[in-house]
Design a protein around this motif. Structure first.
Motif, PDB file in Angstrom:
ATOM      1  N   ALA A 156       0.728  -1.193  -0.110  1.00  0.00           N
ATOM      2  CA  ALA A 156      -0.059  -0.065  -0.307  1.00  0.00           C
ATOM      3  C   ALA A 156       0.956   1.323   0.044  1.00  0.00           C
ATOM      4  O   ALA A 156       0.570   2.332  -0.597  1.00  0.00           O
ATOM      5  N   ILE A 157       2.045   1.352   0.717  1.00  0.00           N
ATOM      6  CA  ILE A 157       2.958   2.306   0.796  1.00  0.00           C
ATOM      7  C   ILE A 157       3.426   2.535  -0.655  1.00  0.00           C
ATOM      8  O   ILE A 157       3.464   3.677  -1.297  1.00  0.00           O
ATOM      9  N   LEU A 158       3.772   1.249  -1.291  1.00  0.00           N
ATOM     10  CA  LEU A 158       4.265   1.443  -2.807  1.00  0.00           C
ATOM     11  C   LEU A 158       3.484   2.268  -3.524  1.00  0.00           C
ATOM     12  O   LEU A 158       3.824   3.200  -4.442  1.00  0.00           O
ATOM     13  N   GLN A 159       2.218   1.849  -3.570  1.00  0.00           N
ATOM     14  CA  GLN A 159       1.072   2.347  -4.446  1.00  0.00           C
ATOM     15  C   GLN A 159       0.931   3.986  -4.178  1.00  0.00           C
ATOM     16  O   GLN A 159       0.628   4.725  -5.087  1.00  0.00           O
ATOM     17  N   PHE A 160       0.897   4.525  -2.675  1.00  0.00           N
ATOM     18  CA  PHE A 160       0.643   5.554  -2.540  1.00  0.00           C
ATOM     19  C   PHE A 160       1.904   6.468  -2.913  1.00  0.00           C
ATOM     20  O   PHE A 160       1.808   7.439  -3.614  1.00  0.00           O
ATOM     21  N   LEU A 161       3.144   5.801  -3.008  1.00  0.00           N
ATOM     22  CA  LEU A 161       4.399   6.519  -3.685  1.00  0.00           C
ATOM     23  C   LEU A 161       4.090   6.642  -5.230  1.00  0.00           C
ATOM     24  O   LEU A 161       4.421   7.798  -5.816  1.00  0.00           O
ATOM     25  N   ARG A 162       3.669   5.738  -5.731  1.00  0.00           N
ATOM     26  CA  ARG A 162       3.407   5.714  -7.387  1.00  0.00           C
ATOM     27  C   ARG A 162       2.374   6.791  -7.729  1.00  0.00           C
ATOM     28  O   ARG A 162       2.207   7.226  -8.722  1.00  0.00           O
ATOM     29  N   ALA A 163       1.257   7.052  -6.643  1.00  0.00           N
ATOM     30  CA  ALA A 163       0.292   7.920  -6.895  1.00  0.00           C
ATOM     31  C   ALA A 163       0.772   9.373  -6.724  1.00  0.00           C
ATOM     32  O   ALA A 163       0.168  10.405  -6.658  1.00  0.00           O
ATOM     33  N   ASN A 164       2.101   9.393  -6.291  1.00  0.00           N
ATOM     34  CA  ASN A 164       2.678  10.783  -6.057  1.00  0.00           C
ATOM     35  C   ASN A 164       2.064  11.566  -5.168  1.00  0.00           C
ATOM     36  O   ASN A 164       1.749  12.856  -5.247  1.00  0.00           O
ATOM     37  N   VAL A 165       1.625  11.040  -3.998  1.00  0.00           N
ATOM     38  CA  VAL A 165       1.045  11.713  -2.852  1.00  0.00           C
ATOM     39  C   VAL A 165       2.183  12.344  -2.020  1.00  0.00           C
ATOM     40  O   VAL A 165       3.249  12.071  -2.180  1.00  0.00           O
ATOM     41  N   LYS A 166       1.829  13.490  -1.209  1.00  0.00           N
ATOM     42  CA  LYS A 166       2.771  13.993  -0.257  1.00  0.00           C
ATOM     43  C   LYS A 166       2.909  13.552   0.851  1.00  0.00           C
ATOM     44  O   LYS A 166       2.084  12.452   1.227  1.00  0.00           O
ATOM     45  N   MET A 167       4.233  13.778   1.357  1.00  0.00           N
ATOM     46  CA  MET A 167       4.582  12.887   2.869  1.00  0.00           C
ATOM     47  C   MET A 167       3.584  13.182   3.740  1.00  0.00           C
ATOM     48  O   MET A 167       3.506  12.248   4.962  1.00  0.00           O
ATOM     49  N   ASP A 168       2.714  14.176   3.993  1.00  0.00           N
ATOM     50  CA  ASP A 168       2.012  14.558   5.035  1.00  0.00           C
ATOM     51  C   ASP A 168       0.624  14.040   4.793  1.00  0.00           C
ATOM     52  O   ASP A 168      -0.280  14.425   5.195  1.00  0.00           O
ATOM     53  N   TYR A 169       0.375  13.312   3.531  1.00  0.00           N
ATOM     54  CA  TYR A 169      -0.836  12.875   3.300  1.00  0.00           C
ATOM     55  C   TYR A 169      -1.404  11.775   4.230  1.00  0.00           C
ATOM     56  O   TYR A 169      -0.515  10.858   4.823  1.00  0.00           O
ATOM     57  N   ILE A 170      -2.179  12.294   5.130  1.00  0.00           N
ATOM     58  CA  ILE A 170      -2.676  11.392   6.367  1.00  0.00           C
ATOM     59  C   ILE A 170      -2.809   9.813   6.224  1.00  0.00           C
ATOM     60  O   ILE A 170      -2.046   8.916   6.811  1.00  0.00           O
ATOM     61  N   PRO A 171      -3.426   9.340   5.115  1.00  0.00           N
ATOM     62  CA  PRO A 171      -3.254   7.839   4.993  1.00  0.00           C
ATOM     63  C   PRO A 171      -2.128   7.172   4.804  1.00  0.00           C
ATOM     64  O   PRO A 171      -1.786   6.244   5.298  1.00  0.00           O
ATOM     65  N   PHE A 172      -1.361   8.065   3.823  1.00  0.00           N
ATOM     66  CA  PHE A 172      -0.017   7.498   3.743  1.00  0.00           C
ATOM     67  C   PHE A 172       0.738   7.585   4.897  1.00  0.00           C
ATOM     68  O   PHE A 172       1.443   6.491   4.997  1.00  0.00           O
TER      69      PHE A 172
END
Length: 221
Positions: A117-133
């Motif tokens: 899930a962390i990998l897919q959040f990174l591929r989605a280009n989310v910010k580090m402060d994105y709460i679910p990530f």
């Protein structure tokens, strides 16, 4: 453009009519009269037609440049839309994996699904402060704390996900290395990786049945 074409047609027709009139009434082909008029007129017509062709070529080059610019703009827009679609798909998959991780019964699967899930959040280009990530990142130490307290059979099960976890870790670090803003995350990922390896020392490649046989063998003694 249409006005220029009409003017050119009028000039050509006028010159052609004047030439026909002159030749019809006084057709004396000598150097001083008719020949000079014909040659001069033909020269003017050829010059006009040549200039017109050059003008068309220049105008066509401009049109082609505009077409290329439009194509490049369209390609950039298409690439951007495709990138957004890919990021959206990765984001949806990240949420699905995080939900599966919450529902997973075996701790090894829970940990591996969290990494994915962390990998897919990174591929989605989310910010580090994105709460679910950020929540998934912060959950890794507590999951390892729990892994250290598992019984031996569950520890063997936890270690079975080693290969999948290693592949996911490699992909995560590759993405982090390509984005400067994610550099602070690299230390957390590496610490989690090293700690997981330490927890699984001596349990890699073992089977639950093999472990039970060892217990029975010690009991028989």
């Amino acid at each position: 453009m249409k006005t220029a074409i009409c003017i050119l047609y009028i000039l050509v027709i006028s010159l052609a009519g004047w030439l026909a009139y002159t030749c019809y009434w006084n057709f004396q082909f000598d150097a001083n009269n008719t020949a000079g008029i014909i040659v001069s007129t033909l020269g003017v017509l050829v010059a006009i037609l040549t200039g017109w062709q050059v003008f068309n070529a220049i105008e066509m080059r401009g049109i082609l440049k505009k077409v290329d610019d439009i194509k490049n703009t369209y390609k950039k827009s298409t690439d951007l839309l495709n990138q957004h679609d890919l990021e959206l798909m990765c984001l949806l998959e990240a949420f699905q994996l995080s939900q599966h991780a919450k529902q997973a019964e075996q701790h090894g699967n829970k940990y591996c699904l969290t990494l994915k899930a962390i990998l897919q959040f990174l591929r989605a280009n989310v910010k580090m402060d994105y709460i679910p990530f950020n929540g998934l990142i912060e959950s890794l130490p507590s999951m390892l704390d729990k892994a250290e307290k598992l019984n031996k059979i569950d520890r063997i099960q936890f270690a079975k996900a080693d290969r999948d976890c290693e592949n996911v870790y490699d992909d995560i670090i590759k993405i982090i290395d390509n984005k400067k803003e994610l550099k602070p995350l690299k230390c957390k990922i590496k610490d989690s990786r090293d700690r997981r390896k330490k927890i699984n020392e001596g349990y890699e490649g073992k089977d639950e049945l093999e472990f039970l046989n060892e217990i029975y063998a010690d009991y028989d003694k």
